[in-house]
Every structure is written in structure tokens, then in C-alpha cells.
Design a protein around this motif. Structure first.
Motif, mmCIF file in Angstrom:
data_model
loop_
_atom_site.group_PDB
_atom_site.id
_atom_site.type_symbol
_atom_site.label_atom_id
_atom_site.label_comp_id
_atom_site.label_asym_id
_atom_site.label_seq_id
_atom_site.Cartn_x
_atom_site.Cartn_y
_atom_site.Cartn_z
ATOM 1 N N SER A 1 50.394 -4.716 64.044
ATOM 2 C CA SER A 1 49.505 -3.644 63.572
ATOM 3 C C SER A 1 50.148 -2.281 63.760
ATOM 4 C CB SER A 1 48.163 -3.721 64.322
ATOM 5 O OG SER A 1 47.523 -4.965 64.103
ATOM 6 N N GLN A 2 50.811 -2.054 64.879
ATOM 7 C CA GLN A 2 51.460 -0.765 65.117
ATOM 8 C C GLN A 2 52.626 -0.543 64.149
ATOM 9 O OE1 GLN A 2 50.420 1.620 66.868
ATOM 10 N NE2 GLN A 2 49.018 0.769 68.386
ATOM 11 N N ASN B 1 51.180 0.246 60.754
ATOM 12 C CA ASN B 1 50.642 1.602 60.781
ATOM 13 C C ASN B 1 51.765 2.630 60.640
ATOM 14 O OD1 ASN B 1 48.671 3.760 61.366
ATOM 15 N ND2 ASN B 1 49.759 3.899 63.319
ATOM 16 N N CYS C 1 52.354 5.269 57.598
ATOM 17 C CA CYS C 1 52.471 6.705 57.872
ATOM 18 C C CYS C 1 53.640 7.334 57.112
ATOM 19 C CB CYS C 1 52.638 6.945 59.373
ATOM 20 S SG CYS C 1 51.132 6.716 60.332
ATOM 21 N N GLN D 1 44.803 7.413 56.141
ATOM 22 C CA GLN D 1 45.912 7.119 57.043
ATOM 23 C C GLN D 1 45.814 7.953 58.308
ATOM 24 O OE1 GLN D 1 48.042 4.650 56.755
ATOM 25 N NE2 GLN D 1 48.838 5.226 58.778
ATOM 26 N N LEU E 1 43.365 6.108 60.428
ATOM 27 C CA LEU E 1 43.965 4.897 60.986
ATOM 28 C C LEU E 1 44.939 5.224 62.105
ATOM 29 C CD1 LEU E 1 44.442 1.834 60.895
ATOM 30 C CD2 LEU E 1 46.167 2.241 59.127
ATOM 31 N N ALA E 2 45.780 6.234 61.902
ATOM 32 C CA ALA E 2 46.741 6.602 62.937
ATOM 33 C C ALA E 2 46.031 7.116 64.188
ATOM 34 C CB ALA E 2 47.707 7.661 62.399
ATOM 35 N N MET F 1 44.750 4.012 66.013
ATOM 36 C CA MET F 1 45.815 3.180 66.558
ATOM 37 C C MET F 1 46.523 3.857 67.721
ATOM 38 S SD MET F 1 45.747 0.333 64.892
ATOM 39 C CE MET F 1 47.304 -0.357 65.406
ATOM 40 N N THR G 1 40.059 -0.878 62.588
ATOM 41 C CA THR G 1 41.421 -1.057 62.065
ATOM 42 C C THR G 1 41.399 -1.723 60.694
ATOM 43 O OG1 THR G 1 42.252 -1.263 64.332
ATOM 44 C CG2 THR G 1 43.675 -2.031 62.548
ATOM 45 N N VAL H 1 42.547 0.183 57.125
ATOM 46 C CA VAL H 1 43.694 -0.427 56.449
ATOM 47 C C VAL H 1 43.294 -0.879 55.051
ATOM 48 C CG1 VAL H 1 45.240 -2.413 56.441
ATOM 49 C CG2 VAL H 1 44.944 -1.098 58.522
#
Length: 431
Positions: free
Chosen positions: A227-228, A231, A235, A344, A347-348, A351, A364, A368
Motif C-alpha cells: 500500500s505504501q 501510494n 503521488c 491523492q 490518500l497520502a 497513509m 484507504t 484509492v
């Protein structure tokens, strides 16, 4: 010490003129103060000039689209691109030899002369031409006849030929720096996204120790790692393309709120591959970026030409220009790309601001999914509009397809003159 005779024969030094010559400037002082006074404005002027050039270049630069949007634009090009390095126009049933390239021919009145049915003149790469006489085959459907300027869409390829042409077009794109980076980026998204999907489906039972839902199990740890990474990949496009996306939004707001037609013309130049301005269909069919300095070109309405004018679409190969694109599609594409950046950011923030112990799992997946959906819709719009423009204005025809069209026409094998090579009239009546 000189003698009186030698002193009398010596020429005197010229008199010193106290006035400074008109074309010269005084010499700089020893401490360089004069030099500093002269060079400081020059350096400032050079810096301001560079900033102006950079600003102009940024305003006119094409939008580096995201992965899904780029995939849509590339697909519309691959599906209609030919593998010939130097495409030529079909001259089936005409004496026209070569396709009108973008501005290669001088601008002339738009009335198109009828094409003679007797004789075919085939274009050669070296500029020479070989004429061969042929008669018009009987029974040719009107939908299979060439355009008045002699252009004919390429014949429909088999699955193997289409796959080969698509692979060749992709390979040529892959060899470019942008194509290489986009391909590597896409492979990473697919690979890490596929791994995340398999982990969520519990496809690796050995990683579910003691259980798949245990927070310290290898499965949950790798889900966090995947997931990271995803992400971070998102980005790259969400944040890296933000300057161009907000630039387009600025032009769009100028058009909508300030009612400035120049703003929409700038957007038309940036998105020239799929967007057409109102009135552009009435432009001369041979008007392109290379013949804008002719007298006839200066007489056309500027509202139908993008800014800068060099971004005008190429002269259509078919001799027919695509109709104007609905402006709301430009609004939708720009807002979708801006919302992709906003989502985004959300989301960032989730995360990076929360850890896997207290981060809600629904957040999440929600952001996404929304970010991918808005980007995919924007890419789909550009793909469909780009394909529609190519279906009207024509696509390049390779020498191989040109010979096949001539050979099949002589043997009574008809290829319908559209990008799908289908009888659209019969299909419409059947529907």
C-alpha cells in the motif's frame, strides 16, 4: 640627452583631446565601480528574460498526463497508427500522388476538384512518380469510394497484423525517454497492485501466521508495504503533474468566469490531439502549422485557431476537418485531473499521518478507488475524442496498405472508406 639636431628632427606627440570620442565609453575605474554599474542592469535584464521565456514555455507546454490518461492517448494512437516511416496518402482512383502533409502545400481556396476516374499515379519516396492506367471497377459501393482528394483509410487488418502494428508502435514509443519512463511506471503499478490484490484474497496461506487477519502476520505486513509503495507511485503523477493541471484549471476559470476567449484557445493548443475549437471545421483543409504566414491564412478567423497559432491541428489527410468538440468535455477532463490530485492528497495524508494499527481500512480503499476512477474517466474521454478526430481527419497510410487497396480495388474487393472498414450505412439500417 639629445642633440639640438636630433631634437629638431623628432616629431612631436599629438595633442591630447580632452573630449571623449562619441562611440566610446569612459574606461572603468580601478575599483571596478563603473563595470558594476554597467553590468548590473544587463544581468537583471538577462534574468528577467529567462523567467519570461520559462513562463511562456510552461504556458504552452503540453500536459504530461497521468498513467491512465497517457494510456488512453497512446491507445488511440496505436489503434490507428501505421508502421510506415514516411506515410503517404492513398491515391486510389485519383491523380493525386501524396497525402497533404501538415502545411506542406501552400494555402489555396477550399473548393476541391473532382478526381478523374482514369489513371493512377503512385507516389515515390524520392519524389519520382510512375503512372499506370486503370479503369474504374464496376459495382464499387459509394461508401468504398475515395475522398475527393484521393485519400482512402487503410484496410482492416487481421488480428495478427493489428497485433504486430500495435507492438511496433509501442516499441517505437518505448524507445523514447518519456515512453520508457511511462512503461516502467506502469509495470510497477501493475506488479505491486497485482501483489496487493493476491494478498487481500489470501492467495498465500503460508503468510497467514497465526491468522490472515492478525495485525502482526506477514500477510498484513506485506499489505502495508504494498500500500505504501502504490501510494508513492500515485503521488508521482498526482503531485508531479499538479502544476500543469492547475495551469489548465486557471485557463478554464478564465474562460468560464472572466469570459476570455483567449483562455480556451490556449487550452485548445495544449490539447490539440483531441479538442477542436468552434469554427475550426470551416478552416481551409490545407491550412496547417507550416503555412500560417500566407495571405489566405491571415484572413481566417483567429477564434478558430489555438494560441499559439503554431499549435493549429495538422491539415486533415481526408480533406475533412472534425467538428468542434463540446466545451463541457474539456471542463470534465480538467476537473477530473484536478480531483485526482485532491484525492491523492487525502490518500497520502491518511497513509503518512496514521499507522497501520489505527488507520481505518475503508479510508484507504475509498480514496484509492476514487482516485483511479476519476483518472480513468479522464483518460477514456481523451481516448474516445482522439479516436473520433482520427476517424474524420484520417490516419497515415503505409505503402503496403496503399498497394493492397489498389490491388483489391482492381479485383473487386471493396474496403469501406472509414476507420473501421465497415459498411456503416447497412449497419445503421439493420439496427
Amino acid at each position: 640627452m639629445q642633440s639640438p639636431d636630433s631634437a629638431a628632427n623628432t616629431e612631436p606627440f599629438p595633442a591630447i583631446d580632452q573630449a571623449t570620442p562619441a562611440g566610446l565609453s569612459p574606461s572603468p575605474s580601478a575599483d571596478g565601480s563603473r563595470s558594476a554599474t554597467v553590468n548590473r542592469p544587463a544581468a537583471s535584464s538577462s534574468l528577467s528574460g529567462r523567467l519570461r521565456r520559462a513562463s511562456t514555455s510552461f504556458e504552452q507546454s503540453d500536459l504530461p498526463v497521468g498513467f491512465l490518461a497517457a494510456a488512453g492517448g497512446i491507445a488511440s494512437s496505436i489503434l490507428s497508427r501505421q508502421a510506415a516511416p514516411r506515410p503517404v496518402s492513398s491515391s486510389i482512383g485519383s491523380s493525386a500522388a501524396q497525402a497533404p502533409q501538415s502545411g506542406d502545400i501552400p494555402l489555396q481556396p477550399t473548393n476541391i476538384q473532382s478526381v478523374p476516374e482514369e489513371g493512377i499515379q503512385e507516389a515515390k519516396r524520392d519524389g519520382s512518380s510512375a503512372s499506370q492506367t486503370t479503369s474504374k471497377p464496376s459495382g464499387e459501393p459509394p461508401a468504398a469510394a475515395p475522398f475527393p482528394n484521393g485519400y482512402h483509410f487503410p484496410p482492416k487488418h487481421t488480428f495478427g497484423e493489428s497485433l504486430k502494428l500495435g507492438g511496433l508502435a509501442f516499441w517505437n514509443y518505448f524507445l523514447t525517454p518519456v515512453g520508457f519512463l511511462v512503461t516502467i511506471y506502469g509495470l510497477n503499478v501493475v506488479a505491486w497492485g497485482g501483489m496487493l490484490f493476491l494478498l487481500l484474497c489470501n492467495a498465500a496461506p503460508a503468510m497467514c501466521h497465526p491468522t490472515c487477519n492478525d495485525i502482526n502476520s506477514p500477510s498484513r505486513i506485506w499489505i502495508e508495504i504494498d500500500s505504501q509503495i502504490l501510494n508513492a507511485l500515485f503521488c508521482v503523477t498526482g503531485f508531479g503533474l499538479a502544476p500543469w493541471r492547475f495551469r489548465d484549471l486557471y485557463f478554464l476559470l478564465q474562460h468560464r468566469l472572466a469570459r476570455k476567449p483567449e483562455a480556451l484557445r490556449r487550452l485548445a493548443g495544449i490539447h490539440r490531439g483531441w479538442f477542436r475549437l468552434e469554427g475550426s471545421a470551416e478552416l481551409p483543409v490545407d491550412l496547417g502549422p507550416r503555412n500560417l504566414d500566407t495571405e489566405s491564412a491571415q484572413a481566417v478567423p483567429r477564434s478558430a485557431i489555438p494560441i499559439p497559432e503554431e499549435k493549429i491541428p495538422d491539415a486533415p489527410l481526408s480533406g475533412v476537418r472534425a467538428r468542434a468538440t463540446k466545451v463541457w468535455k474539456m471542463d470534465l477532463v480538467i476537473w477530473l485531473m484536478v480531483w485526482n490530485t485532491f484525492l491523492q492528497c487525502c490518500l497520502a495524508g491518511i497513509m503518512w499521518g496514521l499507522n497501520r494499527h489505527n488507520r481505518p481500512s475503508w479510508a484507504t480503499g475509498l480514496f484509492v478507488g476514487l482516485a483511479c476512477i476519476v483518472a480513468a474517466i479522464g483518460g477514456l474521454i481523451m481516448f474516445l475524442e482522439g479516436k473520433k478526430v482520427k476517424g474524420i481527419e484520417g490516419v497515415p497510410v503505409s505503402q503496403r496498405d496503399l498497394k493492397q487497396l489498389e490491388r483489391d480495388r482492381q479485383h473487386g474487393i471493396w474496403h469501406y472508406n472509414n476507420i473501421k472498414d465497415r459498411d456503416l450505412e447497412a449497419k445503421g439500417k439493420k439496427a
